[in-house]
Enzyme design. Sequence first.
Site, PDB file in Angstrom:
ATOM      1  N   CYS A   1      61.964  48.407  65.503  1.00  0.00           N
ATOM      2  CA  CYS A   1      61.100  48.368  64.449  1.00  0.00           C
ATOM      3  C   CYS A   1      60.978  47.130  63.709  1.00  0.00           C
ATOM      4  O   CYS A   1      59.808  46.812  63.332  1.00  0.00           O
ATOM      5  CB  CYS A   1      61.823  49.590  63.360  1.00  0.00           C
TER       6      CYS A   1
ATOM      7  N   HIS B   1      62.279  47.398  55.766  1.00  0.00           N
ATOM      8  CA  HIS B   1      63.127  46.885  56.785  1.00  0.00           C
ATOM      9  C   HIS B   1      62.694  45.666  57.340  1.00  0.00           C
ATOM     10  O   HIS B   1      62.872  45.346  58.683  1.00  0.00           O
ATOM     11  CB  HIS B   1      63.087  47.949  58.202  1.00  0.00           C
TER      12      HIS B   1
END
EC number: 3.1.6.1
Length: 572
Positions: free
Chosen positions: A69, A130
């Site tokens: 990710c 993130h």
Amino acid sequence: MREPAVRCCRDSLCVSVLASRRRFFQGTASLLNPAAVALTQLHLRTPNIDRLAEDGVKLTQHISAASLCTPSRAAFLTGRYPVRSGMVSSIGYRVLQWTGASGGLPTNETTFAKILKEKGYATGLIGKWHLGLNCESASDHCHHPLHHGFDHFYGMPFSLMGDCAHWELSEKRVNLEQKLNFLFQVLALVALTLVAGKLTHLIPVSWTPVIWSALWAVLLLAGSYFVGALIVHADCLLMRNHTITEQPMRFQKTTPLILREVASFLKRNKHGPFLLFVSFLHVHIPLITMETFLGKSLHGLYGDNVEEMDWMVGQILDTLDMEGLTNSTLIYFTSDHGGSLENQLGRTQYGGWNGIYKGGKGMGGWEGGIRVPGIFRWPGVLPAGQVIGEPTSLMDVFPTVVQLAGGEVPQDRVIDGQDLLPLLLGTAQHSDHEFLMHYCEGFLHAARWHQRDKGTTWKVHFVTPVFQPEGAGACYGRKVCPCFGEKVLHHDPPLLFDLSRDPSETHVLTPASEPVFYQVMERVQRAVREHQRTLSPVPLQLDRLGNIWRPWLQPCCGPFPLCWCLREDGPQ
């Protein structure tokens, strides 16, 4: 083999561009890559995502720039391979490990949100980030979404993890507990040995080292006991802009909070141009699912979580309808990467599956890790029901939305994405991507050549992971497959596949079986050399120095380490 209507992958991106031709909504979602395509199509109910595919354009060779990710999201937002921005590691730290780490998307990178904001768009990010938070202090927020072009943020600065719910499938808690327990046992043994030696007069030592070793042993034991709770408070939190609103999160309230925030943003900004990036926390362990959806699917907790996410997509589409935005909204739905095959306990799979495609999350080259859903819907502009099999990339969103918004793609850096609009509109027959590179951390594992005049897509693998056990199709017993070291194979000559005929990458082509083997190899390797000449050295944000926990960078809504607060009431 027929492609499934919608492939759902773990930990994904769903982007929608909302409102008039000058408004954009983007969101992330995680979908399931079914083990049995026909069975999943029949039983995994995703009517809202299916509706997007039926009413829009479906990309069946849509590729993420990374199989995890953090780097994938960096490439998506910047239109550049993550190796260019330094959003990779060289030592196995594949994603950002802590909220309180100093690594993150560099401030000199330009996101499409930043360009659209300069063009007068209201820009919002709701959900998972993130991509880093702080650099030098707990409040500098140098990597924060608001420093990368978003003027509104609500969500997790980090990522949902199994450790947030004390799951057996743990990202770091179990490993830290084991290390602390081992150190405790060593120091306890040292303390006992010193005590015995002192009492028997066999070791001439004062009581000072005995006391200190015993104290450290007690501290390590306490640390191993409380480390799980510390992780929950350190990483599992919600922020509104620069303010922490929940620490730790109340997970059963998170989905309603996300939906409420989306509806509020749309209502506030419906009369002007806007970009909204909705980054779902689904479908990622610990698969937090509201009671309404538990036990409703035929695919266990993972299926329940997917169906809840599909319901969320439907709620957002309904909000667009109610606000009169549907026909003036470009919606894009995709995923960070493929399903995580290693996320299983016993015979239960929690990380999704990738259908006909080999490999999964964390594998830099195999299709199962990087081929993801791609859906664009724009009523009245894009042809409904169109299917495009040309190679496309998440990085293409950058130039596409920038040019739609009347902005200019930066000329002072390499942009790897291509404008998708001609392909989506049907005015172009072929993708502008002749080659796509497939990285695992900073290591090039594979390359793809779209030979347009032949209608062929070749895939060359230079490095592949060693599956464990052999032939298993994944690296079971590990979190993800490695990118380098003893557990990868370097191929000489490289492996060659014809994805046009063999999308499952099961038939390795050789000089004996493929007449143009050497011509393909030479052309791909020349393209790799040309690509590598465009790379410049940059600091690696995910290496050890930028990816360790630093207490002074830890966001905390109270005096550290008393990080606990609830500043907003959620929906009842």
